[in-house]
Enzyme design. Structure first.
Site, short mmCIF file in Angstrom:
data_model
loop_
_atom_site.label_atom_id
_atom_site.label_comp_id
_atom_site.label_asym_id
_atom_site.label_seq_id
_atom_site.Cartn_x
_atom_site.Cartn_y
_atom_site.Cartn_z
N ASP A 162 35.52 9.39 -33.03
CA ASP A 162 35.35 8.21 -32.19
C ASP A 162 33.87 7.91 -31.99
OD1 ASP A 162 35.76 6.45 -29.66
OD2 ASP A 162 37.81 6.98 -30.21
N ASP A 171 33.89 16.87 -15.82
CA ASP A 171 35.32 17.10 -16.04
C ASP A 171 35.63 17.48 -17.49
OD1 ASP A 171 37.51 17.37 -14.47
OD2 ASP A 171 37.96 15.25 -14.26
N ASP A 188 24.54 16.05 -33.05
CA ASP A 188 24.63 15.81 -31.61
C ASP A 188 25.54 14.60 -31.36
OD1 ASP A 188 24.38 15.66 -28.91
OD2 ASP A 188 22.29 14.99 -28.91
N HIS A 195 33.79 5.12 -25.11
CA HIS A 195 35.16 5.08 -25.63
C HIS A 195 35.69 6.47 -25.97
CE1 HIS A 195 38.32 4.14 -28.67
NE2 HIS A 195 38.52 3.07 -27.92
N TYR A 302 49.18 3.88 -42.10
CA TYR A 302 49.55 4.87 -43.12
C TYR A 302 50.74 5.71 -42.67
CZ TYR A 302 45.11 3.72 -45.38
OH TYR A 302 44.09 3.06 -46.00
N SER A 369 43.94 2.37 -27.89
CA SER A 369 43.02 3.51 -27.91
C SER A 369 43.36 4.51 -26.82
CB SER A 369 41.58 3.03 -27.70
OG SER A 369 41.04 2.52 -28.89
#
Length: 705
Positions: A162, A171, A188, A195, A302, A369
């Site tokens: 992502d 958290d 990194d 997102h 797919y 998402s």
């Protein structure tokens, strides 16, 4: 020499394109549907890297990246171009070269643009605080994650391919494995968009750490792989690299892809490598285009080619109807919560509606998402339970045991399209159990664990049931919990500190243990655990901090104070009362007492003067020391007064802890004996001696009348 002429003509074309004056700088902002100066060329896997480089060089290109897979060696090639015509000419020239090389070049395609599937304009930023927000995670409860057994095995790592992940988020601290950053070419994968961090929190946010939210897979870690930049888009080649990288990492079994773009032979080869060669499960977002078309929904689409190995995830809201943006169709595998989903976001990176940086660490976002990581996390939980299962078995289990029978998606043309689709919504308990409720063999033990000194939930405590030496089930006490029907997931009750232990096997009387550092460790005996998937509620269980000589708590179940209202009191040997002295009428007052000096006793709160759900039906007194003489412990029914008979129906009971062997031990738990009266005389305490009285009377202890 014929093929040499063709190569030469190809080189001439490319040099002519280069002469147009295109700068060759990287695109800024949103580039559209593809990178204008890049192609992906697929070479036969048997070709050496040196041979591939010579072919690309002869075409006038330069290799920018490479990915080797069993069926293809893919190369990202920079080819000078600035217009659509020039790009098409490049592709045509490569295809001519492919013919000359007789199968050495398998295909050529544009380097497409992949986008994160978050719905735009629906962000609701929430402030980060020490107040746990599990109660706001409607998706967590909708999937049934709150009713499954607390996992005892380590769950597989979930790769979040992502925008990266904020591994410093409180958290997510300790939950993230730093993978590669294919956008910036380093190691990194810090999130500069938000997102990926939001998706990671849905999967594996730290559970029961006293603040924030809880991920659906408590025992998983996140492999952070960055393939999308700060603007929310990336390239096909970077996504391909991310998929291959994740598929090759040890410990990864689930790859979560909340992104997508157009069909691509390179992308399909990467997916095939991940799910067929490496046996990973890919969970991918269906897309937010409000269409049944698969045009921009790859890799999710797919799922058609790799059923059970690739799961295409649609999104629904709290009403279980299709989210307005969600793609749909008979190619979808499953639906999951995707509207107003609360999860982690990088503090100070996300901007609010005014465009200024926000200090928040949590946000409510929407999109397929957000639905995707629910399914990815559920797959990890299921795989932890069945470590020998294949990816197809895990995928099929989630699909086949989604909620289809008792609460199917409403395909009336309004809620969901009447298009013949048969997929259901994610139901983790059904996938975990997948048995006939009449013979399922387990039962749910529900209850509320309360800090007896503060009257708040005993959040973070571990509760478990035990039959003999065998632990049959575990849970962690939340700040806010829900009890749902194990069969159909309908809500039975909810409230602060409500835990639910799935005890397997059931069908016997078992012990219930409550454990939290710094607190007493009570054991509640002979809990009748059912074995037919039903539940038993043990009520409120007060647990005090592990200090003091005695600790007494009363609880009751009648919520209406005009029906039953109680005060817990202690009458000390020096004729002093500790508690709320209601019988003084208009002059009634608190005598809270003191724990660090005389009278070495403390009354903590008045149940009638609080808005807290737990404190309104409980009261506590601590005795740090016992004074010479006898201390009487009793309860005043100040609402019904003399002759009260409400004791038997209000659900009142007392819990008495006594210091013994280095800690407070629960020594008595009982309800009033039959009878009537304004006062329930519970016990007398004299030094180390506890004498149970347990009778109802209209005579106030210590008053003589």
């Amino acid at each position: 020499m014929k093929h040499v002429v063709r190569i030469a003509s190809m080189v001439l074309v490319l040099f002519m394109l280069a002469a147009t004056g295109w700068s060759g700088q990287a695109a800024t902002g949103d580039p559209g549907n593809f990178m204008p100066n890049q192609l992906i060329i697929g070479f036969r896997p048997g070709l050496s890297n040196a041979r591939i480089k010579r072919i690309v060089t002869r075409m006038g290109g330069r290799i920018l990246g490479r990915v080797n897979m069993p069926r293809v060696k893919a190369r990202l090639v920079r080819m000078p171009a600035s217009t659509q015509e020039e790009i098409d000419a490049n592709i045509a020239a490569v295809k001519k070269t492919a013919a000359a090389y007789k199968g050495k070049i398998l295909y050529v395609e544009k380097n497409g643009i992949e986008r994160a599937f978050r719905s735009i304009g629906d962000s609701n930023i929430l402030s980060q605080s020490a107040d746990p927000q599990l109660a706001d995670q409607w998706g967590y409860y909708d999937t049934g994650a709150n009713t499954i057994p607390l996992p005892s095995r380590r769950a597989p790592t979930v790769a979040v391919v992502d925008t990266g992940v904020d591994y410093n988020h409180p958290d997510l601290r300790g939950r993230v494995i730093k993978g590669r950053d294919f956008v910036n070419g380093d190691r990194d994968p810090m999130d500069d968009n938000g997102h990926g961090t939001h998706c990671a929190g849905i999967i594996a946010a730290n559970p029961a750490n006293g603040f924030g939210i809880s991920g659906i897979s408590w025992k998983s870690k996140i492999l952070a792989v960055k393939v999308i930049g700060s603007d929310g888009w990336g390239t096909t080649f970077d996504v391909v690299q991310g998929i291959i990288y994740a598929a090759r990492k040890a410990g990864v079994k689930v790859i979560s892809l909340s992104l997508g773009g157009e069909d691509s032979p390179t992308k399909k080869a990467a997916v095939q490598y991940a799910v067929v060669t490496r046996k990973r499960l890919i969970v991918a977002a269906a897309g937010n285009s409000d269409t049944n078309s698969t045009t921009s929904s790859y890799p999710a689409a797919y799922a058609i080619d790799f059923p059970g190995q690739v799961l295409a995830v649609a999104a629904h809201g709290k009403d279980h109807c299709r989210a307005s943006f969600s793609n749909y169709g008979n190619w979808i595998s499953i639906s999951a919560p995707g509207v107003d989903i609360l999860s982690t976001v990088p503090p100070n990176q996300i901007r609010n509606l005014a465009g200024t940086p926000s200090n928040s660490g949590y946000g409510e976002w929407s999109g397929t998402s957000m639905a995707t990581p629910f399914v990815a996390g559920a797959a990890a939980v299921l795989w932890a339970e069945h470590p020998r299962w294949t990816n197809t078995m895990i995928g099929d289990q989630l699909i086949d045991h989604s909620t289809k029978s008792f609460d199917p998606l409403n395909r009336d043309g309004t809620c969901w399209p009447a298009d013949g689709s048969t997929f259901g919504r994610l139901n983790l308990p059904a996938a975990m159990e997948a048995g006939d409720p009449a013979t399922c063999g387990f039962g749910v033990v529900a209850g509320t664990a309360m800090d007896a000194e503060s009257g708040e939930p005993l959040a973070g405590a571990t509760v478990y049931t035990k039959s003999g030496r065998r632990i049959t089930g575990r849970d962690v006490v939340p700040w806010w919990g829900q009890l749902t029907d194990p069969d159909n997931q309908s809500l039975l009750t909810e409230g602060p500190g409500l835990f639910t232990i799935t005890a397997s096997p059931g069908g016997s009387d078992q012990d219930l243990h409550v454990v939290k550092k710094g607190y007493a460790r009570p054991v509640f005996h002979d809990i009748p655990v059912p074995a037919d998937c039903t539940s038993v509620n043990v009520g409120v269980l007060p647990v005090p901090p592990n200090r003091g000589r005695y600790f007494v708590t009363i609880t009751w179940t009648e919520p209406n104070p005009t029906v039953a209202a109680y005060d817990l009191l202690a009458y000390l040997p020096d004729s002093q009362y500790i508690g709320w002295l209601d019988w003084l009428g208009a002059n009634a007052y608190y005598n809270l007492g003191e724990t660090t000096a005389y009278p070495w006793a403390r009354y903590f709160w008045d149940s009638y003067s609080t808005t807290s759900i737990l404190r309104s039906q409980a009261e506590s007194i601590r005795l740090v020391k016992t004074l010479p003489g006898q201390t009487a412990i009793f309860v005043n029914d100040w609402q019904n007064k003399a002759g009260s008979t409400l004791w038997s129906t209000s659900g009142i009971q007392v819990f008495i802890y006594k210091w013994s062997g280095g800690g407070l031990k629960l020594v008595q738990q009982f309800s009033p004996a039959p009878g009537s009266g304004e006062f329930w005389y519970i016990a007398d305490i004299s030094g180390n001696k506890l004498t149970i009285r347990d009778f109802l009377t209209d005579t106030r202890p210590g008053s003589g009348s």
